[in-house]
Design a protein around this motif. Structure first.
Motif, PDB file in Angstrom:
ATOM      1  N   ASP A 132       0.781  -1.241   0.000  1.00 43.16           N
ATOM      2  CA  ASP A 132       0.000   0.000   0.000  1.00 43.16           C
ATOM      3  C   ASP A 132       0.810   1.286   0.000  1.00 43.16           C
ATOM      4  O   ASP A 132       0.239   2.363  -0.202  1.00 43.16           O
ATOM      5  CB  ASP A 132      -0.934   0.016   1.226  1.00 43.16           C
ATOM      6  CG  ASP A 132      -1.957  -1.106   1.196  1.00 43.16           C
ATOM      7  OD1 ASP A 132      -2.499  -1.360   0.109  1.00 43.16           O
ATOM      8  OD2 ASP A 132      -2.212  -1.731   2.250  1.00 43.16           O
ATOM      9  N   VAL A 133       2.126   1.202   0.220  1.00 47.42           N
ATOM     10  CA  VAL A 133       2.908   2.436   0.363  1.00 47.42           C
ATOM     11  C   VAL A 133       4.051   2.534  -0.653  1.00 47.42           C
ATOM     12  O   VAL A 133       4.136   3.497  -1.425  1.00 47.42           O
ATOM     13  CB  VAL A 133       3.465   2.566   1.797  1.00 47.42           C
ATOM     14  CG1 VAL A 133       4.299   3.842   1.934  1.00 47.42           C
ATOM     15  CG2 VAL A 133       2.315   2.588   2.806  1.00 47.42           C
ATOM     16  N   PHE A 134       4.937   1.554  -0.676  1.00 46.29           N
ATOM     17  CA  PHE A 134       6.135   1.632  -1.517  1.00 46.29           C
ATOM     18  C   PHE A 134       5.845   1.861  -3.003  1.00 46.29           C
ATOM     19  O   PHE A 134       6.559   2.637  -3.650  1.00 46.29           O
ATOM     20  CB  PHE A 134       6.992   0.381  -1.347  1.00 46.29           C
ATOM     21  CG  PHE A 134       7.634   0.252   0.005  1.00 46.29           C
ATOM     22  CD1 PHE A 134       7.744   1.359   0.851  1.00 46.29           C
ATOM     23  CD2 PHE A 134       8.141  -0.961   0.451  1.00 46.29           C
ATOM     24  CE1 PHE A 134       8.334   1.251   2.098  1.00 46.29           C
ATOM     25  CE2 PHE A 134       8.742  -1.075   1.699  1.00 46.29           C
ATOM     26  CZ  PHE A 134       8.830   0.035   2.522  1.00 46.29           C
ATOM     27  N   PRO A 135       4.823   1.200  -3.576  1.00 43.44           N
ATOM     28  CA  PRO A 135       4.599   1.420  -5.015  1.00 43.44           C
ATOM     29  C   PRO A 135       4.296   2.876  -5.372  1.00 43.44           C
ATOM     30  O   PRO A 135       4.490   3.291  -6.513  1.00 43.44           O
ATOM     31  CB  PRO A 135       3.395   0.526  -5.326  1.00 43.44           C
ATOM     32  CG  PRO A 135       3.421  -0.525  -4.270  1.00 43.44           C
ATOM     33  CD  PRO A 135       3.917   0.179  -3.035  1.00 43.44           C
ATOM     34  N   TRP A 136       3.849   3.663  -4.390  1.00 46.38           N
ATOM     35  CA  TRP A 136       3.392   5.022  -4.672  1.00 46.38           C
ATOM     36  C   TRP A 136       4.407   6.088  -4.247  1.00 46.38           C
ATOM     37  O   TRP A 136       4.596   7.084  -4.956  1.00 46.38           O
ATOM     38  CB  TRP A 136       2.048   5.261  -3.992  1.00 46.38           C
ATOM     39  CG  TRP A 136       1.142   4.087  -4.120  1.00 46.38           C
ATOM     40  CD1 TRP A 136       0.805   3.178  -3.157  1.00 46.38           C
ATOM     41  CD2 TRP A 136       0.482   3.624  -5.312  1.00 46.38           C
ATOM     42  NE1 TRP A 136      -0.007   2.201  -3.649  1.00 46.38           N
ATOM     43  CE2 TRP A 136      -0.237   2.458  -4.973  1.00 46.38           C
ATOM     44  CE3 TRP A 136       0.431   4.105  -6.619  1.00 46.38           C
ATOM     45  CZ2 TRP A 136      -0.997   1.752  -5.899  1.00 46.38           C
ATOM     46  CZ3 TRP A 136      -0.328   3.394  -7.545  1.00 46.38           C
ATOM     47  CH2 TRP A 136      -1.024   2.243  -7.177  1.00 46.38           C
ATOM     48  N   ILE A 137       5.073   5.891  -3.108  1.00 48.59           N
ATOM     49  CA  ILE A 137       6.012   6.931  -2.643  1.00 48.59           C
ATOM     50  C   ILE A 137       7.374   6.374  -2.270  1.00 48.59           C
ATOM     51  O   ILE A 137       8.239   7.117  -1.818  1.00 48.59           O
ATOM     52  CB  ILE A 137       5.437   7.706  -1.431  1.00 48.59           C
ATOM     53  CG1 ILE A 137       5.250   6.761  -0.221  1.00 48.59           C
ATOM     54  CG2 ILE A 137       4.155   8.412  -1.793  1.00 48.59           C
ATOM     55  CD1 ILE A 137       4.870   7.498   1.056  1.00 48.59           C
ATOM     56  N   GLY A 138       7.570   5.072  -2.459  1.00 51.66           N
ATOM     57  CA  GLY A 138       8.826   4.456  -2.044  1.00 51.66           C
ATOM     58  C   GLY A 138      10.049   5.077  -2.690  1.00 51.66           C
ATOM     59  O   GLY A 138      11.096   5.212  -2.058  1.00 51.66           O
ATOM     60  N   HIS A 139       9.942   5.495  -3.952  1.00 53.22           N
ATOM     61  CA  HIS A 139      11.082   6.039  -4.690  1.00 53.22           C
ATOM     62  C   HIS A 139      11.346   7.506  -4.382  1.00 53.22           C
ATOM     63  O   HIS A 139      12.396   8.032  -4.720  1.00 53.22           O
ATOM     64  CB  HIS A 139      10.824   5.903  -6.188  1.00 53.22           C
ATOM     65  CG  HIS A 139       9.642   6.716  -6.651  1.00 53.22           C
ATOM     66  ND1 HIS A 139       8.333   6.334  -6.383  1.00 53.22           N
ATOM     67  CD2 HIS A 139       9.565   7.885  -7.337  1.00 53.22           C
ATOM     68  CE1 HIS A 139       7.509   7.215  -6.902  1.00 53.22           C
ATOM     69  NE2 HIS A 139       8.224   8.176  -7.475  1.00 53.22           N
TER      70      HIS A 139
END
Length: 411
Positions: A132-139
């Motif tokens: 729920d988190v890394f795919p959207w703001i992980g980078h």
């Protein structure tokens, strides 16, 4: 004269490296293995320096000249091209190190290393982050994560109809920001502004369904003994009320943790909710259940393996699903409910000290100086209590006279 593409292509390796000069500090270095490197030679603050501009043919003659032009302009403006390149690399490396995913994983590793969580809880936290988190703001660098990013994450989880999960994700985000602030990677917690964003839930805490009346407990125990769902599931169901551990702890029970000589089950801290090792005295009845199932599963790791693989423990749904098949709905009993059953009856009917009960429940119990007791504290008394408890459960199943609840001083 300057270089030409034809001259560069025809340049062949020699015994030693040599240079082909283009002018204004730009030259092509041909090494003995045939590699062709662009170099720019310049002076800065009275010292001669070299700047690599890439390799040919990846960097063409025209590209190399443009890079030379840019480097000469920097020197004319009082900037060192090599120093600026190094500074740019450091900034990029710092941004990468401070991206949200790297900091979150560092925080997760810190919490696991300090044994703040059980292994199951740590896995759940990481799964939520990866889903729920890394795919959207992980980078993104953590300093560049905006309020709209946090809102989008919470809305996405909420859209699945799981507001409580969205709340937990927001809590996780807050803990990561707290860690980032403490390690000087963030200045404030941007997720803090979303504390009131999600709809409120009922203020009444929903307790795990449990049976605390001995009259209702007796038929439940008899139903467990008569359960026909297989020896593994039946054995787990028999042990759960005797040991009143959390269902997850029972599912992960390993044969290596059982000491038949001392009649003890030693649970490692990594499997416990509070991260501390726990000791469960085993009554004679519990030992008998374990000895009965040992010929079936004793050659493997887990006492209660999965029906699909002996390399995994039984599913987290097996116990509650078994209760449903026996005709007990989720409003009557769930696996976790036997903890409340034992706490109530051991105290109010059998008269055991509350601190012994809480210690056996693996709750934090402290001495008069505020220090937590170790796992072997009051072991003799707890062994006696666990044997009395198993004997009491046997009596209920056999139809023994049910003792009334003791009256409190308030009655």
């Amino acid at each position: 004269m300057g270089l030409t593409d034809l001259k560069i292509r025809k340049a062949q390796p020699k015994d030693k490296d040599y240079r082909l000069t283009d002018g204004e500090g730009l030259f092509l270095q041909v090494n003995a293995k045939g590699g062709k490197w662009w170099r720019f030679r310049y002076r800065f603050e009275g010292k001669e320096r070299l700047l690599s501009l890439g390799t040919y043919p990846d960097v063409s003659l025209a590209d190399a000249r443009e890079r030379r032009h840019q480097a000469r302009a920097m020197v004319a403006n009082g900037l060192d091209p090599s120093g600026e390149r190094k500074r740019t690399k450091e900034i990029k490396a710092e941004l990468k190190a401070n991206c949200f995913e790297n900091i979150a994983r560092e925080w997760h590793k810190h919490m696991v290393g300090n044994k703040v969580w059980s292994a199951d809880h740590a896995a759940t936290i990481l799964t939520r982050l990866e889903k729920d988190v890394f795919p959207w703001i992980g980078h993104k660098p953590i300093s560049e994560v905006a309020a709209k990013d946090i809102r989008a994450i919470l809305d996405r989880v909420r859209s699945r109809g799981v507001i409580e999960t969205a709340r937990r994700v927001r809590t996780i985000l807050g803990q990561i920001y707290t860690f980032a602030i403490a390690t000087d990677r963030a200045n404030y917690d941007i997720s803090a502004g979303f504390k009131g964003y999600l709809p409120p839930t009922s203020k009444t805490r929903k307790h795990m369904a449990s049976v605390t009346d001995p009259k209702e407990l007796a038929p439940l125990l008899r139903a467990i003994d008569a359960y026909q769902g297989g020896l593994v599931a039946q054995s787990a169901l028999k042990l759960l009320p005797m040991l009143f551990v959390r269902p997850g702890e029972l599912r992960h029970m390993e044969w290596a943790e059982i000491d038949f000589e001392t009649a003890e089950w030693n649970i490692p801290g990594a499997k416990m909710k509070m991260g501390q090792p726990h000791l469960v005295p085993l009554s004679q009845q519990a030992i008998d259940v374990l000895k009965e199932i040992k010929p079936l599963t004793g050659h493997g790791r887990y006492v209660f393996p999965s029906t699909r693989s002996f390399f995994r423990c039984m599913s987290d749904n097996t116990i509650n699903a078994s209760f449903r098949r026996m005709g007990f709905d989720s409003g009557t009993i769930v696996g976790h409910g036997f903890r409340a059953t034992a706490r109530t009856i051991l105290d109010e009917i059998l008269g055991f000290r509350p601190d012994l009960i809480e210690h056996q429940l693996a709750h934090a119990v402290r001495d008069p100086n505020g220090r937590a007791y170790n796992r072997t504290a009051f072991l003799a008394q707890r062994k006696e209590m666990m044997q009395v408890w198993s004997d009491y459960l046997d009596g209920l199943k056999a139809g023994a006279k049910i003792l009334p609840f003791r009256k409190t001083s308030k009655e």
